[in-house]
Design an enzyme around this catalytic site. Structure first.
Site, PDB file in Angstrom:
ATOM      1  CG  HIS A 131      -1.792   0.987   1.246  1.00  0.00           C
ATOM      2  ND1 HIS A 131      -1.591   2.267   1.431  1.00  0.00           N
ATOM      3  CD2 HIS A 131      -3.147   1.047   1.193  1.00  0.00           C
ATOM      4  CE1 HIS A 131      -2.954   2.997   1.704  1.00  0.00           C
ATOM      5  NE2 HIS A 131      -3.862   2.048   1.287  1.00  0.00           N
TER       6      HIS A 131
ATOM      7  CG  ASP B 203       0.262  -2.375   6.283  1.00  0.00           C
ATOM      8  OD1 ASP B 203      -0.698  -2.516   7.215  1.00  0.00           O
ATOM      9  OD2 ASP B 203       0.143  -1.614   5.119  1.00  0.00           O
TER      10      ASP B 203
ATOM     11  CD  GLN C  14      -6.735  -4.697   4.005  1.00  0.00           C
ATOM     12  OE1 GLN C  14      -7.733  -5.400   4.269  1.00  0.00           O
ATOM     13  NE2 GLN C  14      -6.724  -3.586   3.894  1.00  0.00           N
TER      14      GLN C  14
ATOM     15  CE  LYS D 145      -7.547  -0.422   6.016  1.00  0.00           C
ATOM     16  NZ  LYS D 145      -8.373  -0.065   4.816  1.00  0.00           N
TER      17      LYS D 145
ATOM     18  CB  CYS E 220      -3.667   3.228  -1.660  1.00  0.00           C
ATOM     19  SG  CYS E 220      -4.834   4.758  -1.548  1.00  0.00           S
TER      20      CYS E 220
END
Length: 415
Positions: A132, A209, A212, A235, A373
């Protein structure tokens, strides 16, 4: 993920679960909503909505700046979010959890407080092609200021990270390595534990990251072996404007503040300022208190379902959706990773992604279109944009059927 076999997991009562999410019952353009944009933001259960509402109705005050009852209650709610997140990701200490507005702020905090003071000309930061923008642009900005460079490890045609290439690129000039745990475009699950092991062997800190990942799988930062782990609250069923950065205490103690202001100090004089210890050193100003009041409820909801059941439900739904999409003429699906979460990016020959998404919306179907993104990933596949259907445990096979029917209708108009 060490999940139980699907046969050993009790099934979700999906209708009961869906009743907990008010927005799922609404209509869009006169059609029942099919919400397949969960990688963008998840819907919120009643327990989260009520926690935020209750804060404003009963406890609204600023944190850490008042000794009156409301101030103490607000502070308790805010700090309860830190406790909940620390437990959720198995952080060794709550004091290693910095509350932020989300993964973007968390990564920028590492970029400016950790990387910027250390980097010099000739140094490098390693990331990957599937990241991302939030795990690319901050590194480019600090690299421009220091003379460092940003390198990207490649992926293969299946959308999987080429692990041996990533490891080869962990050369001595690399001062920080980065990787997404789960791709927001492809759903690919990256081998974070193996990457962390190779980074440790070379003395290179690793940032992950986790935006997700945390909605779909249990995360144990100690078991993963990384140095930094960033998450986003909205999220994972939580309110927008919430998130966290977990970092090893040794890094936090050496990092200067990123923002300056109230609450992050011990003493301010014009001769100089003494900063607070982590985590408050990095939490200047008034935070999203009401948002963080909803985080323990969001985590509690996920844990109440259990990640074994959640995983089994989502993987069954993903397989069903992939099989159904394969029957659509002109379908091109991006990413065929062996281990993936329920995110599907696709295009239909002869139809532009944005046109498809607009017409699907008129059928009540919410999917994402665009570059997500992730411009470098789009360039890798040679397309300007894709459609993305991202599923969650509260979605159903009946919704997948409705999605396929909607695609057939829209396709006739565009192809």
């Amino acid at each position: 993920m060490n999940a139980k076999p699907a046969s050993a997991v009790s099934p979700l009562d999906i209708e009961r679960v869906r009743a907990d999410f008010p927005l799922l019952s609404r209509t869009v353009h006169g059609k029942p909503l099919i919400y397949f944009d969960n990688a963008n933001t998840a819907q919120k259960p009643v327990s989260v909505i009520e926690a935020v509402d209750r804060h404003y109705r009963e406890h609204n005050a600023n944190v850490a700046r008042a000794v009156h009852q409301l101030g103490e209650e607000a502070t308790s709610a805010y700090e309860s979010a830190r406790d909940a997140i620390a437990r959720f990701i198995h952080a060794p200490s709550r004091d290693e959890v910095i509350l932020t507005s989300g993964t973007t702020q968390s990564i920028n905090l590492v970029a400016y407080s950790y990387a910027l003071p250390k980097l010099k000309a000739g140094d490098a930061i390693l990331t990957t092609v599937m990241e991302h923008h939030a795990n690319i642009v901050p590194w480019q900005l600090v690299a421009e200021r220091t003379g460092a460079t940003v390198k990207a490890a490649p992926i293969d045609a299946n959308g999987e990270l080429i692990l041996e290439k990533y490891v080869e690129m962990l050369t001595p000039e690399v001062k920080l390595a980065c990787v997404t745990h789960v791709s927001n475009v492809l759903g690919t699950v990256n081998p974070v534990r193996e990457i962390a092991r190779e980074c440790r062997r070379r003395g290179i800190p690793l940032l992950v990251d986790g935006s997700q990942a945390v909605p779909h799988r249990p995360v144990d930062v100690q078991a993963l072996g990384c140095d930094f782990y960033a998450i986003t609250g909205h999220k994972m069923l939580g309110p927008t404007g919430t998130g966290a950065l977990w970092a090893k205490r040794e890094h936090l103690m050496a990092m200067p503040p990123f923002f300056g202001g109230g609450e992050m100090i011990r003493e301010v004089r014009f001769e100089g300022t003494v900063f607070a210890d982590p985590p408050h050193r990095f939490e200047a100003g008034t935070p999203n208190i009401a948002g963080f009041a909803g985080i323990p409820a969001a985590i509690g909801y996920l844990e109440g379902i259990g990640f074994d059941r959640l995983h089994a439900t989502e993987q069954d739904l993903l397989a069903y959706a992939l099989d159904a999409l394969e029957t659509v003429p002109g379908m091109r699906i991006f990413g065929r990773a062996k281990e993936r979460e329920p995110v599907i990016s696709f295009l239909i020959e002869g139809a532009h992604a944005n046109d498809m998404a607009t017409l699907l919306d008129l059928q009540g179907v919410a999917v994402r279109s665009g570059h997500h993104c992730a411009h470098p990933l789009m360039h890798f596949f040679g397309v300007p944009a894709t459609l993305r259907a991202s599923l969650a445990f509260y979605n159903t096979k009946a919704e997948v059927d409705g999605f396929i029917e909607a695609i057939a209708k829209v396709r006739k108009l565009l192809v």
